[in-house]
Design a protein around this motif. Structure first.
Motif, PDB file in Angstrom:
ATOM      1  N   LYS A   6      34.199  36.406  39.058  1.00 42.43           N
ATOM      2  CA  LYS A   6      34.963  35.515  39.928  1.00 42.43           C
ATOM      3  C   LYS A   6      34.091  34.360  40.385  1.00 42.43           C
ATOM      4  CE  LYS A   6      37.950  37.005  42.843  1.00 42.43           C
ATOM      5  NZ  LYS A   6      38.908  37.627  43.711  1.00 42.43           N
ATOM      6  N   SER A  10      37.055  30.080  47.148  1.00 40.76           N
ATOM      7  CA  SER A  10      38.405  30.603  47.279  1.00 40.76           C
ATOM      8  C   SER A  10      39.199  29.827  48.319  1.00 40.76           C
ATOM      9  CB  SER A  10      38.351  32.085  47.663  1.00 40.76           C
ATOM     10  OG  SER A  10      37.773  32.237  48.940  1.00 40.76           O
ATOM     11  N   THR A  38      44.989  35.015  49.972  1.00 42.41           N
ATOM     12  CA  THR A  38      43.645  34.585  49.589  1.00 42.41           C
ATOM     13  C   THR A  38      43.529  34.641  48.080  1.00 42.41           C
ATOM     14  OG1 THR A  38      42.705  36.816  49.678  1.00 42.41           O
ATOM     15  CG2 THR A  38      42.586  35.499  51.696  1.00 42.41           C
ATOM     16  N   GLY A  39      42.598  33.886  47.548  1.00 43.88           N
ATOM     17  CA  GLY A  39      42.345  33.962  46.120  1.00 43.88           C
ATOM     18  C   GLY A  39      41.299  32.974  45.676  1.00 43.88           C
ATOM     19  N   SER A  40      40.615  33.340  44.614  1.00 50.14           N
ATOM     20  CA  SER A  40      39.551  32.509  44.060  1.00 50.14           C
ATOM     21  C   SER A  40      40.095  31.505  43.055  1.00 50.14           C
ATOM     22  CB  SER A  40      38.519  33.386  43.353  1.00 50.14           C
ATOM     23  OG  SER A  40      37.876  34.222  44.266  1.00 50.14           O
ATOM     24  N   LYS A  41      39.318  30.455  42.870  1.00 44.99           N
ATOM     25  CA  LYS A  41      39.629  29.479  41.839  1.00 44.99           C
ATOM     26  C   LYS A  41      39.618  30.171  40.477  1.00 44.99           C
ATOM     27  CE  LYS A  41      37.680  25.355  42.263  1.00 44.99           C
ATOM     28  NZ  LYS A  41      36.650  24.305  42.487  1.00 44.99           N
ATOM     29  N   THR A  51      44.754  25.900  43.562  1.00 48.32           N
ATOM     30  CA  THR A  51      44.488  27.319  43.802  1.00 48.32           C
ATOM     31  C   THR A  51      45.420  27.858  44.880  1.00 48.32           C
ATOM     32  OG1 THR A  51      42.152  26.975  43.235  1.00 48.32           O
ATOM     33  CG2 THR A  51      42.704  29.022  44.385  1.00 48.32           C
ATOM     34  N   GLU A  55      48.085  30.815  44.203  1.00 51.10           N
ATOM     35  CA  GLU A  55      47.928  32.097  44.899  1.00 51.10           C
ATOM     36  C   GLU A  55      49.137  32.430  45.770  1.00 51.10           C
ATOM     37  OE1 GLU A  55      45.812  34.541  44.563  1.00 51.10           O
ATOM     38  OE2 GLU A  55      44.460  33.541  43.166  1.00 51.10           O
ATOM     39  N   ASN A 115      30.606  33.721  49.575  1.00 51.93           N
ATOM     40  CA  ASN A 115      31.794  33.016  49.110  1.00 51.93           C
ATOM     41  C   ASN A 115      32.109  31.885  50.084  1.00 51.93           C
ATOM     42  OD1 ASN A 115      34.312  33.013  47.314  1.00 51.93           O
ATOM     43  ND2 ASN A 115      35.215  33.095  49.353  1.00 51.93           N
ATOM     44  N   GLU A 117      35.220  29.743  51.436  1.00 50.18           N
ATOM     45  CA  GLU A 117      36.674  29.854  51.544  1.00 50.18           C
ATOM     46  C   GLU A 117      37.223  28.591  52.205  1.00 50.18           C
ATOM     47  OE1 GLU A 117      38.767  33.595  53.241  1.00 50.18           O
ATOM     48  OE2 GLU A 117      38.073  32.413  54.953  1.00 50.18           O
TER      49      GLU A 117
END
Length: 172
Positions: A6, A10, A38-41, A51, A55, A115, A117
């Motif tokens: 990942k 995010s 939530t979510g990652s690129k 993104t 998401e 991370n 965010e």
């Protein structure tokens, strides 16, 4: 074939109503862990706005679109999807840097421990249909923003929710 790691960038999308009710979703892999979307690129080149849009739709079934409404053709029938205008998605120009929870560390590269965010808010009507991705989430609940913040397992998510009155456009 192994899955790629990942990207440690995010989005956090606080989905809310004009009345400051917040949508929380319960993680399937950690029952009792409530959060916002939530979510990652997916790729380094993916914009954070892209993104966030992706998401939100993947996790809640809510489509964020440029069009006033969107018709979809499904098995020969025309349906109108649950959607909100793109203008309802606001980049709060906030970011949080946090240590990745140990339980999810294996999803990232061996030397990645933090991370970043980026926080967004999405205003939706209270009666919008929510369709969860069953592999990701078990339940959803609408709560007044202070109660929603108390229910979140993530400190950065709770802090973002508590900022909601500062960022919400109650007129729209």
């Amino acid at each position: 074939m192994s899955r790629p790691y990942k990207i440690p960038e995010s989005v956090l999308v606080v989905i809310h109503t004009a009345q400051l009710e917040v949508l929380l979703i319960e993680r399937a892999d950690r029952p009792g862990f409530w959060q916002s979307v939530t979510g990652s690129k997916d790729s380094v080149d993916e914009l954070f706005l892209e993104t966030a849009v992706r998401e939100v739709e993947e996790e809640t079934g809510i489509a964020v679109r440029n069009l006033p409404f969107e018709q979809e053709q499904v098995a020969g029938l025309v349906t109108i999807s649950a959607h909100v205008p793109l203008e309802n998605l606001k980049d709060w120009q906030l970011s949080n840097v946090y240590d990745i929870y140990p339980v999810w560390q294996h999803r990232y590269g061996p030397d990645v421990t933090r991370n970043t965010e980026h926080v967004f808010g999405l205003r939706v009507p209270r009666d919008i249909p929510v369709v969860l991705a069953p592999r990701e989430h078990l339940n959803f609940v609408w709560l007044p923003y202070r109660e929603a913040a108390d229910k979140c397992f993530s400190a950065s998510n709770a802090e973002a929710i508590l900022l909601l009155p500062k960022y919400v456009d109650r007129a729209g």
